[in-house]
Write an enzyme that holds these catalytic residues in place. Structure first.
Site, PDB file in Angstrom:
ATOM      1  N   CYS A  17       0.794  -1.226   0.000  1.00  0.00           N
ATOM      2  CA  CYS A  17       0.000   0.000   0.000  1.00  0.00           C
ATOM      3  C   CYS A  17       0.827   1.277   0.000  1.00  0.00           C
ATOM      4  CB  CYS A  17      -0.978  -0.005   1.179  1.00  0.00           C
ATOM      5  SG  CYS A  17      -0.332  -0.648   2.719  1.00  0.00           S
ATOM      6  N   LYS A  30       2.679   1.678  -3.498  1.00  0.00           N
ATOM      7  CA  LYS A  30       1.614   1.794  -4.508  1.00  0.00           C
ATOM      8  C   LYS A  30       0.931   3.148  -4.422  1.00  0.00           C
ATOM      9  CE  LYS A  30      -2.078  -0.511  -3.742  1.00  0.00           C
ATOM     10  NZ  LYS A  30      -2.938  -1.681  -3.485  1.00  0.00           N
ATOM     11  N   TYR A  79      -9.295  -5.047  -6.303  1.00  0.00           N
ATOM     12  CA  TYR A  79      -8.795  -3.687  -6.102  1.00  0.00           C
ATOM     13  C   TYR A  79      -7.376  -3.506  -6.600  1.00  0.00           C
ATOM     14  CZ  TYR A  79      -6.190  -5.055  -1.857  1.00  0.00           C
ATOM     15  OH  TYR A  79      -5.310  -5.626  -0.970  1.00  0.00           O
ATOM     16  N   GLU A 119      -6.405  -0.777  -9.420  1.00  0.00           N
ATOM     17  CA  GLU A 119      -5.484   0.294  -9.044  1.00  0.00           C
ATOM     18  C   GLU A 119      -4.319   0.389 -10.015  1.00  0.00           C
ATOM     19  OE1 GLU A 119      -6.292   0.429  -4.205  1.00  0.00           O
ATOM     20  OE2 GLU A 119      -4.659  -0.791  -4.996  1.00  0.00           O
ATOM     21  N   HIS A 177     -19.142  24.558   2.578  1.00  0.00           N
ATOM     22  CA  HIS A 177     -19.296  24.917   1.172  1.00  0.00           C
ATOM     23  C   HIS A 177     -18.187  25.866   0.718  1.00  0.00           C
ATOM     24  CE1 HIS A 177     -21.538  25.689  -2.515  1.00  0.00           C
ATOM     25  NE2 HIS A 177     -21.324  26.990  -2.336  1.00  0.00           N
ATOM     26  N   GLU A 231     -19.632  18.069   1.178  1.00  0.00           N
ATOM     27  CA  GLU A 231     -20.921  18.606   1.642  1.00  0.00           C
ATOM     28  C   GLU A 231     -22.116  17.804   1.086  1.00  0.00           C
ATOM     29  OE1 GLU A 231     -22.221  22.478   0.151  1.00  0.00           O
ATOM     30  OE2 GLU A 231     -20.687  22.353  -1.421  1.00  0.00           O
TER      31      GLU A 231
END
Length: 448
Positions: free
Chosen positions: A48, A51, A178, A182, A437, A442
């Site tokens: 991880c 990568k 995954y 990826e 915002h 949001e």
């Protein structure tokens, strides 16, 4: 009582093993850890962390292209694979040194060689030396699987991908999970022609169906090629280095590299588990109870070698729970409910809790809220790529039971949102929260 060399011997210095060793030592135990490769394990050394650094590098391709619409003129951009590769490997080396120093700071003895069980309380080192401990923890992780295909020795896995001498012009990636998705995004952004081969017709099995479909649509639009319901018959290497791939279910392929990302299997081979009497499951995993203990009272196991949830934070949590329970007089069990997941694809996916289908099967009556929008940055950049956020609510209690996202920075946003799902907050709690915002996040509190 029999006197042992150590209170605890840990086999495997990955994330789970290092955490267990460090915490047990902090509780006053005399600890040794055995690692035949490098301290840090898959995540730090060949998973991880490196990568994610490649993913950061890959993102610059789109960012530099988008920059023109924001007024930036950046002529003559070129990508240099060896520069990124070497910088990533240097960072891996730095992290390995930090992990090693952390163990040394806690007075953990490190044996830089292979070890295997010689009995319920003994470990035999590659040097022939035998060391004993009151408790042994196996934390050897998992490794990439390779299929029984003729010529598979010409292919690579995620272990070797970080060391490629040159960037492939054409790469075939096998798998639909995954890791495959990826690396498909990474190599596409670097300029390689990417073909993803999947033996089924579904990518990212277990993730929310709408998010899977959205990633596939975006990937196809970017130019990534997919071959579904297809299998490898053989791989042959030509004199010029080209890999000629005999396929089943689709036309034959040619590539400069073939990367297999078809799953990972527990590292149990040659560990002496039979000699110690440790029971294995049907997938070759070490079977453990809720306290990480095997059928042999003195032997425990944590992390990917147990094949529960193959994620680094899970292994770390298991290592912590083990050390606190056995050496800290603080009985602790890991709660596996609502573990967040991320796919660092392009764009990334993040998910926690039940998918819509799982929620309907488990709860019956659910409400689903979605926000399908184009991020502000994409609008100005002229990029049509849309994000999708999805909230699954138990209609009976109003509790949010699932939250799923695909879009820029989705994993960063979900980490905070996962706390709300773990805490069993309601949709009304989200509705009562003011929006920040203008942000993408949001949307989580504006869905109606």
């Amino acid at each position: 009582m029999m006197k042992h060399d150590f209170d605890l011997i840990v086999i495997g210095a990955g994330s789970g093993g290092v955490r267990a060793a460090r915490v047990a030592a902090a509780h006053g135990a005399k600890v040794a850890i055995i690692e035949e490769y490098k301290v840090g394990g898959t995540c730090v050394i060949r998973g991880c962390v490196p990568k994610k650094l490649l993913i950061y590098g890959a993102h610059f391709a789109e960012d530099l292209n988008d920059a023109a619409m924001f007024g930036w003129d950046i002529p003559g951009c070129t990508f240099n694979w060896p520069v990124l590769r070497d910088n990533v490997l240097a960072e891996v080396g730095r992290l390995e040194a930090i992990y090693t120093q952390t163990l040394a700071n806690h007075e953990v003895t490190i044996f830089h060689e292979r070890g295997e069980l010689a009995g319920p309380n003994e470990v035999r080192l590659a040097s022939g030396e035998v060391r004993s401990a009151r408790i042994i923890l196996v934390a050897t992780g998992a490794r990439p699987m390779l299929p029984p295909v003729s010529g598979v020795e010409h292919a690579i896995t995620s272990n070797e991908v970080f060391h490629l001498e040159r960037l492939p012009k054409r790469i075939v990636i096998a798998g639909g999970g995954y890791i495959a998705n990826e690396f498909a995004g990474i190599f596409h952004q670097f300029g390689s022609h990417v073909t993803v081969v999947n033996r089924s017709d579904t990518i990212l099995r277990g993730y929310d169906e709408q998010l899977r479909d959205r990633l596939l649509q975006i990937s196809l639009a970017k130019g990534i090629d997919f071959k579904f319901n297809s299998t490898f018959n053989s791989i042959e290497k030509a004199e010029d280095g080209t890999l000629k791939i005999d396929m089943g279910g689709c036309d034959d392929l040619e590539a400069d590299e073939v990367l297999f990302a078809i799953g990972r299997k527990p590292n149990v081979d040659g560990l002496g588990l039979d000699a110690a009497g440790v029971a294995l499951g049907d997938k070759g995993q070490i079977k453990v109870d809720d306290d990480n203990r095997t059928n042999v009272p003195s032997i425990y196991a944590v992390g990917d070698v147990t094949d529960r949830i193959q994620l680094t934070p899970v292994a770390i949590r298991e290592g912590q729970a083990f050390a606190d329970s056995v050496f800290g007089d603080k009985p602790t069990r890991v709660d596996y409910a609502n573990v967040p997941h991320a796919v660092f694809s392009h764009p990334p996916i993040a998910s926690v809790g039940l998918t819509e289908g799982q929620a309907k099967n488990k709860l019956g009556s659910v409400r689903t809220f979605t926000s399908d929008f184009r991020p502000m940055k994409n609008v100005l950049a002229g990029r049509n790529e849309r994000s999708l956020y999805k909230i699954i609510v138990d209609e009976t209690t109003d509790v949010i039971v699932g939250l799923h996202m695909i879009g820029p920075d989705a994993p960063e946003i979900l980490q905070a949102a996962a706390i709300a799902v773990k805490a069993k907050l309601t949709k009304a709690d989200f509705d009562a929260t003011f929006a920040l915002h203008p942000t993408m996040a949001e949307e989580l509190v504006l869905m109606k």
